[in-house]
Design a protein around this motif. Sequence first.
Motif, mmCIF file in Angstrom:
data_model
loop_
_atom_site.group_PDB
_atom_site.id
_atom_site.type_symbol
_atom_site.label_atom_id
_atom_site.label_comp_id
_atom_site.label_asym_id
_atom_site.label_seq_id
_atom_site.Cartn_x
_atom_site.Cartn_y
_atom_site.Cartn_z
ATOM 1 N N UNK A 267 15.669 42.750 60.196
ATOM 2 C CA UNK A 267 15.499 41.358 60.628
ATOM 3 C C UNK A 267 14.917 41.310 62.034
ATOM 4 N N UNK A 268 15.403 42.171 62.909
ATOM 5 C CA UNK A 268 14.898 42.200 64.286
ATOM 6 C C UNK A 268 13.419 42.574 64.315
ATOM 7 N N UNK A 269 13.017 43.535 63.488
ATOM 8 C CA UNK A 269 11.606 43.924 63.420
ATOM 9 C C UNK A 269 10.732 42.746 62.996
ATOM 10 N N UNK B 214 13.741 42.079 52.681
ATOM 11 C CA UNK B 214 14.256 43.411 53.024
ATOM 12 C C UNK B 214 13.990 44.440 51.934
ATOM 13 N N UNK B 215 14.054 45.691 52.305
ATOM 14 C CA UNK B 215 13.639 46.783 51.415
ATOM 15 C C UNK B 215 14.557 46.955 50.210
ATOM 16 N N UNK B 216 15.859 46.752 50.388
ATOM 17 C CA UNK B 216 16.782 46.908 49.271
ATOM 18 C C UNK B 216 16.787 45.667 48.396
ATOM 19 N N UNK B 217 17.458 45.766 47.251
ATOM 20 C CA UNK B 217 17.387 44.707 46.239
ATOM 21 C C UNK B 217 17.853 43.356 46.752
ATOM 22 N N UNK B 218 18.980 43.310 47.484
ATOM 23 C CA UNK B 218 19.526 42.049 47.981
ATOM 24 C C UNK B 218 20.357 42.335 49.227
ATOM 25 N N UNK B 219 20.838 41.299 49.881
ATOM 26 C CA UNK B 219 21.595 41.513 51.126
ATOM 27 C C UNK B 219 22.897 42.262 50.865
#
Length: 602
Positions: free
Chosen positions: A587-589, A469-474
């Motif tokens: 996640x869907x993408x 994902x684009x950000x550092x972490x969930x």
Amino acid sequence: MVDKKIDREKENLIEKDVENSDEGLGLEVNSARFQISAIRIKNFKKIFDTRIELGSITYLVGGNNSGKSSVLQAIHTAVSCAQVSQEFKQKVIAEASLRYSPIADFALLGHNSRYTNSKAGSRGNVEFEGSPSNSTESVTYSIEMYKGKNHNNVGVERSGHFNGFGQIICDPKKLFSVYVPGLSGVPHREEMSGYAAVFRKAASGDANLVFRNIIRLLDERNKLGELERLVSEVLKSDIHFQVDFNSERDLYVEVKLAAGENPVADDFRPVDLWGTGLLQITQIFAYVLLFKPALLLVDEPDSHIHPSRQKNLGLALERVSKEFHCKVIISTHSRHLVTSASESVKVVWMKDGRIVPESERELVAILMDLGALDQLDPTAKIIIYTEDKDTTILEKALDSLPSWKDSVKIVSYNGLNNSTIAAAFKSMADLMPLSPHVIVHRDRDFMTSEELERWSAPFSERGIVVFCPKLCDTESYCVIDSHVAAVTNKSLSDVKLIKDKVISDNVKDLRKSFVEKRRYANGKYNRDGGSPRTDDLWPPADEHPSDYLLFGKLVKPMLEKELGRVGYLNKNVFLNSQPSEELAKELEQELNKLNIMQEEIR
């Protein structure tokens, strides 16, 4: 009083019979006469039809519901049926007379169907294969189990073609197999029991209830020194047992233990104060010494034993197998047991009640080390492997996608180098029934696109998708303004004001975590230069960084604390209580891309 007197006389006769037979037809002699080489199980719980070749030690490894415990239970149930049938000289016996059954309703032990009475119907079968020590001839002995015609009855058919093989298996005065179903509770007090009572408890898999009596009986037979030797080998420390029981004055048996070369009275500790690992180790070796089984069946002995001692346990069990002519079958999740095994040890990887053909020991060990083996779901079409120990945020994002959540399984793994993980995950997927697509999730940790591409290369080469994902972490997705507003039911301006304060108060710590992660990325991927300057990515003077520069694992608890202080969050509500819409979209993408790839392949 009369009944008790009769029971005690019966116990004395049984004990006398066993003691006499130890000298003539003891299992040391019996096991030397016949070597069991394989066991075939049909129609029992998770198992449809499986044949397992045995080594001196056989490790059964696999995920939950793979059939490991079903193997152990099938063997012990069949032996129980055969021995009771032999004892009563009857083909049909009452369920209540069985020494062991893993469930109350025997007919429900069938694989996907109840046992029936008809020969053409559903019946369970366990077949032992072996050979006499003085011959290469292969011998078999089969035990068939089915539903008796009358209520609560069990039918038993026994057959074999070599004189003596079946006698050893079916001898009701011997424990041909001893089943150790993990460490059950040991009672705080234990009344003295005769050998026959102890024998029956052990045969039923409840030897933990007579644990102290087993050690007492070993002491009476001058075998306590052997138990001390075996346990000491595992613990790498001198172990001393002390048994205190006087039949004229005591009701309860007391057993104590001390470690060290020359313990004094105050060093000895009662069973209640022993660690679970020590209890487990002592149980296993005490059963072997007292009952001398031909088969020792142990269910996950590593559950309560420290990894540093699991290797010692495996080596000690190999010596026990050799000294006592005892085959050992162990279900385990321990890579320490598997990797320390000698070449004479068999490693059997089970999946969905079947044996995975010729699985490499190295691959099994890697999967165990990753911690992923036990989480496998054979129904999954897509598996997402994540290094996150806490998968809550990712799980909630998946659960918010109704079209995907039933076909995707999220598995947490411990982490190794990229190429090792990639090879293990690909091999694992190929061995699963549906050959699921594999996605590896990792936190971005402020990596650039070029750095991520280099990290992902070993996975991409094997057709494994990397979801980063684009950000550092969930956790970063839980501190986005819109998400915080949704959880707290406050306006965007209100939560932004709180968040800006938290960041401003902790900007030095947040920047420090950013710099450390960029230093790691530069050292790993840009040793020859070419990476963007850290100060260009986050200028030191910038005290209001974007969400892309925030380490969520630090910001989330800080923000939750401040939101709670001002009354925006209740005590038991956290920012990950609701799924992140932004993370779910990403996640869907990724899943939709996988779906497109699947269509293209078709």
